[in-house]
Design a protein around this motif. Sequence first.
Motif, PDB file in Angstrom:
ATOM      1  N   MET A 207       0.845  -1.203   0.000  1.00 59.03           N
ATOM      2  CA  MET A 207       0.000   0.000   0.000  1.00 59.03           C
ATOM      3  C   MET A 207       0.870   1.240   0.000  1.00 59.03           C
ATOM      4  O   MET A 207       1.829   1.346   0.775  1.00 59.03           O
ATOM      5  N   ILE A 208       0.550   2.170  -0.894  1.00 60.21           N
ATOM      6  CA  ILE A 208       1.211   3.474  -0.914  1.00 60.21           C
ATOM      7  C   ILE A 208       0.416   4.402  -0.006  1.00 60.21           C
ATOM      8  O   ILE A 208      -0.766   4.658  -0.260  1.00 60.21           O
ATOM      9  N   PRO A 209       1.016   4.888   1.106  1.00 58.45           N
ATOM     10  CA  PRO A 209       0.246   5.685   2.072  1.00 58.45           C
ATOM     11  C   PRO A 209      -0.174   7.034   1.490  1.00 58.45           C
ATOM     12  O   PRO A 209       0.421   7.543   0.542  1.00 58.45           O
ATOM     13  N   GLY A 210      -1.203   7.593   2.071  1.00 61.75           N
ATOM     14  CA  GLY A 210      -1.730   8.885   1.653  1.00 61.75           C
ATOM     15  C   GLY A 210      -3.137   9.062   2.169  1.00 61.75           C
ATOM     16  O   GLY A 210      -3.648   8.221   2.920  1.00 61.75           O
ATOM     17  N   GLU A 211      -3.795  10.145   1.771  1.00 61.18           N
ATOM     18  CA  GLU A 211      -5.183  10.348   2.192  1.00 61.18           C
ATOM     19  C   GLU A 211      -6.060   9.212   1.697  1.00 61.18           C
ATOM     20  O   GLU A 211      -6.982   8.776   2.376  1.00 61.18           O
ATOM     21  N   GLN A 212      -5.774   8.751   0.507  1.00 65.22           N
ATOM     22  CA  GLN A 212      -6.446   7.572  -0.030  1.00 65.22           C
ATOM     23  C   GLN A 212      -5.375   6.558  -0.432  1.00 65.22           C
ATOM     24  O   GLN A 212      -4.854   6.596  -1.550  1.00 65.22           O
ATOM     25  N   PRO A 213      -4.986   5.652   0.490  1.00 68.95           N
ATOM     26  CA  PRO A 213      -3.917   4.685   0.198  1.00 68.95           C
ATOM     27  C   PRO A 213      -4.206   3.913  -1.089  1.00 68.95           C
ATOM     28  O   PRO A 213      -5.325   3.478  -1.337  1.00 68.95           O
ATOM     29  N   ALA A 214      -3.172   3.786  -1.921  1.00 66.93           N
ATOM     30  CA  ALA A 214      -3.330   3.103  -3.216  1.00 66.93           C
ATOM     31  C   ALA A 214      -2.553   1.804  -3.208  1.00 66.93           C
ATOM     32  O   ALA A 214      -1.420   1.746  -2.700  1.00 66.93           O
ATOM     33  N   PRO A 215      -3.143   0.729  -3.743  1.00 70.23           N
ATOM     34  CA  PRO A 215      -2.419  -0.546  -3.790  1.00 70.23           C
ATOM     35  C   PRO A 215      -1.376  -0.551  -4.899  1.00 70.23           C
ATOM     36  O   PRO A 215      -1.523   0.103  -5.929  1.00 70.23           O
ATOM     37  N   ALA A 216      -0.296  -1.283  -4.686  1.00 67.73           N
ATOM     38  CA  ALA A 216       0.750  -1.462  -5.687  1.00 67.73           C
ATOM     39  C   ALA A 216       1.338  -2.849  -5.497  1.00 67.73           C
ATOM     40  O   ALA A 216       1.647  -3.257  -4.372  1.00 67.73           O
ATOM     41  N   TYR A 217       1.478  -3.580  -6.567  1.00 66.39           N
ATOM     42  CA  TYR A 217       1.977  -4.950  -6.461  1.00 66.39           C
ATOM     43  C   TYR A 217       3.501  -4.980  -6.537  1.00 66.39           C
ATOM     44  O   TYR A 217       4.118  -4.285  -7.357  1.00 66.39           O
ATOM     45  N   GLY A 271       3.563  -1.122   9.975  1.00 67.93           N
ATOM     46  CA  GLY A 271       2.510  -0.145   9.721  1.00 67.93           C
ATOM     47  C   GLY A 271       3.005   1.254   9.458  1.00 67.93           C
ATOM     48  O   GLY A 271       2.231   2.128   9.049  1.00 67.93           O
ATOM     49  N   ALA A 272       4.315   1.508   9.708  1.00 64.43           N
ATOM     50  CA  ALA A 272       4.881   2.839   9.474  1.00 64.43           C
ATOM     51  C   ALA A 272       5.395   2.933   8.037  1.00 64.43           C
ATOM     52  O   ALA A 272       5.872   1.937   7.474  1.00 64.43           O
ATOM     53  N   PRO A 273       5.330   4.111   7.432  1.00 64.06           N
ATOM     54  CA  PRO A 273       5.828   4.269   6.067  1.00 64.06           C
ATOM     55  C   PRO A 273       7.327   3.997   5.974  1.00 64.06           C
ATOM     56  O   PRO A 273       8.093   4.365   6.871  1.00 64.06           O
ATOM     57  N   VAL A 274       7.728   3.374   4.892  1.00 65.11           N
ATOM     58  CA  VAL A 274       9.138   3.091   4.638  1.00 65.11           C
ATOM     59  C   VAL A 274       9.491   3.668   3.267  1.00 65.11           C
ATOM     60  O   VAL A 274       8.763   3.464   2.295  1.00 65.11           O
ATOM     61  N   GLU A 275      10.603   4.389   3.209  1.00 72.36           N
ATOM     62  CA  GLU A 275      11.034   5.014   1.958  1.00 72.36           C
ATOM     63  C   GLU A 275      11.927   4.059   1.164  1.00 72.36           C
ATOM     64  O   GLU A 275      12.844   3.440   1.717  1.00 72.36           O
ATOM     65  N   PHE A 276      11.653   3.931  -0.138  1.00 78.52           N
ATOM     66  CA  PHE A 276      12.471   3.118  -1.034  1.00 78.52           C
ATOM     67  C   PHE A 276      12.956   3.997  -2.185  1.00 78.52           C
ATOM     68  O   PHE A 276      12.170   4.724  -2.801  1.00 78.52           O
ATOM     69  N   GLU A 277      14.241   3.918  -2.463  1.00 75.06           N
ATOM     70  CA  GLU A 277      14.806   4.696  -3.571  1.00 75.06           C
ATOM     71  C   GLU A 277      14.678   3.911  -4.871  1.00 75.06           C
ATOM     72  O   GLU A 277      14.924   2.700  -4.919  1.00 75.06           O
ATOM     73  N   ILE A 278      14.294   4.613  -5.925  1.00 76.63           N
ATOM     74  CA  ILE A 278      14.175   3.995  -7.244  1.00 76.63           C
ATOM     75  C   ILE A 278      15.555   3.959  -7.888  1.00 76.63           C
ATOM     76  O   ILE A 278      16.158   4.998  -8.169  1.00 76.63           O
ATOM     77  N   SER A 279      16.074   2.750  -8.098  1.00 77.36           N
ATOM     78  CA  SER A 279      17.411   2.590  -8.681  1.00 77.36           C
ATOM     79  C   SER A 279      17.369   2.040 -10.101  1.00 77.36           C
ATOM     80  O   SER A 279      18.416   1.912 -10.729  1.00 77.36           O
ATOM     81  N   ALA A 280      16.181   1.676 -10.577  1.00 75.91           N
ATOM     82  CA  ALA A 280      16.090   1.155 -11.943  1.00 75.91           C
ATOM     83  C   ALA A 280      14.664   1.286 -12.455  1.00 75.91           C
ATOM     84  O   ALA A 280      13.700   1.195 -11.691  1.00 75.91           O
ATOM     85  N   ILE A 281      14.563   1.527 -13.736  1.00 74.95           N
ATOM     86  CA  ILE A 281      13.277   1.483 -14.443  1.00 74.95           C
ATOM     87  C   ILE A 281      13.398   0.355 -15.464  1.00 74.95           C
ATOM     88  O   ILE A 281      14.336   0.338 -16.269  1.00 74.95           O
ATOM     89  N   VAL A 282      12.477  -0.590 -15.405  1.00 73.74           N
ATOM     90  CA  VAL A 282      12.628  -1.809 -16.197  1.00 73.74           C
ATOM     91  C   VAL A 282      11.449  -2.014 -17.135  1.00 73.74           C
ATOM     92  O   VAL A 282      10.396  -1.387 -17.000  1.00 73.74           O
ATOM     93  N   SER A 283      11.663  -2.915 -18.068  1.00 75.47           N
ATOM     94  CA  SER A 283      10.609  -3.327 -18.994  1.00 75.47           C
ATOM     95  C   SER A 283      10.669  -4.839 -19.122  1.00 75.47           C
ATOM     96  O   SER A 283      11.753  -5.434 -19.114  1.00 75.47           O
ATOM     97  N   THR A 284       9.515  -5.477 -19.213  1.00 74.57           N
ATOM     98  CA  THR A 284       9.457  -6.917 -19.382  1.00 74.57           C
ATOM     99  C   THR A 284       8.126  -7.309 -19.997  1.00 74.57           C
ATOM    100  O   THR A 284       7.139  -6.592 -19.838  1.00 74.57           O
TER     101      THR A 284
END
Length: 487
Positions: A207-217, A271-284
């Motif tokens: 879940m991406i936190p926010g006023e309206q949490p959004a799911p992400a797989y 339950g607390a937010p965790v920050e992840f750095e984007i190190s790659a953009i991929v295609s498959t």
Amino acid sequence: SIIITSIIIGVIVTVIAALMPARSAALTPPIEAMRETSGAAEKPLTVRTIIGGTIVALGVAAFAAGALRAMDPAGTLLGVGALFIIVGLVVMTPTLVGPAVAVLGWPFRRISPILGKVASESTKASPRKTASTASALMIGVALVATGATLATSMKASLSDITDSAIQADLVSMTNLPISDPSVGVERMEQVDGVASVDTSVDAGRAMIPGEQPAPAYVVSMSDYAVDALALVFVEGDMTAFTDGNLAIHESFADSQDVGLGDTISLLGADGAPVEFEISAIVSTEIIMTEMYVSEDVFSTPQLNGINTAVILIDVADGYDITEVKEEVIASVDDLYVYQIFDKDDLAGMIGQSIDMVLTMLYALLGLSIVIAALGIVNTLSLSVADRTREIGLLRAIGLSKRGVRGSIVIESIIISVLGAAIGIVVGVPVAIGLTTYLADDADAIFAIPWGTLGIILLLAIIVGALASILPARRAARLDVLEAIATE
């Protein structure tokens, strides 16, 4: 509601279809209407040709712009362009009747010069009538030719993707989501000839936190799985899987407007937010999801519905893949949840769903053939009534009943093949455009189903021959003296 909607649409289409014939009938001069036969001279086709050609040109331009995504909205342009092409061709088909009959009638004129000539001239004499009769089959065949070519191209593309993107010898999928495949994996590893079994490809919903949490797989992948499933690094590199960072799919990067060095917050295991750095953009083309992480990082975010997506199996050198596959299947057969595939199996499985769609299109072709056959029967029956004196004169100068029947059969086949040929000429390029649009930036593979198209033309010949039976029989039974008699 479906029945009511169908009735309303049917009434509207019928009224629209009757407008031009009603207008033509209303404008017919009284003297012309009193003739025993129609005998009306065909109006020039110049204006119709210009209008139809303009509509086709606009349709081709819009369709090409949509297929190449040169303008937005590309999908709308694609649909409008295809519609314009079909409408424009229907409008200008009478212009094509003369040249088309000259080509399609050539084999008959070579086999039987007299009958071929009579049939060709009769078909060309009323280009509007011939075109309207052929249009029903043209639209149906265009739809099927488009679907068949698109499906064949998609199967070729998917087969190429499967062959090039999956480096593992065997792939195991499950009928039901499972979070612990250890029992099945242990059995697979014990099969003689299995070199390795990789179970790193797990999937879960974060879940991406926010006023309206959004799911992400999120999908976890080992270094081996990254290579075995041909994950392509559009930007960045493997550090996304070695330094505890994050890789995201390029479509997700575009939708979220993020890139390398940006951070994404996910709810952590506590339950607390965790920050992840984007190190790659991929295609498959295989495991398409929003985010990819290493196995170590996979347990960091709070995940729901965790299950093993695929299991990758490598066969040891010197062993036959097919034989090992059968032994792996036998080892987990009593567990009922594992399906084992090689590359050919995966391509075939994907092709089965495409074939189901094709079956529906072939059913539509069958319906369009029935409608077209009825149209040909009606047109030829009216033509026989209209040409009673002409047929009588041909009989009087020596044409046999068999010859009369033969000329009607040839005429019917020409009309039927004309509709099918135009449908194929329209359908194949439309399918190529659709394949280009669907492929987007990827390399599209175009495959034309020549066998299917050949069968369609063969069916058109058969339909034409069958549709001519009743009109040909009626024409052959005309009494010569009554046919040529005048008051």
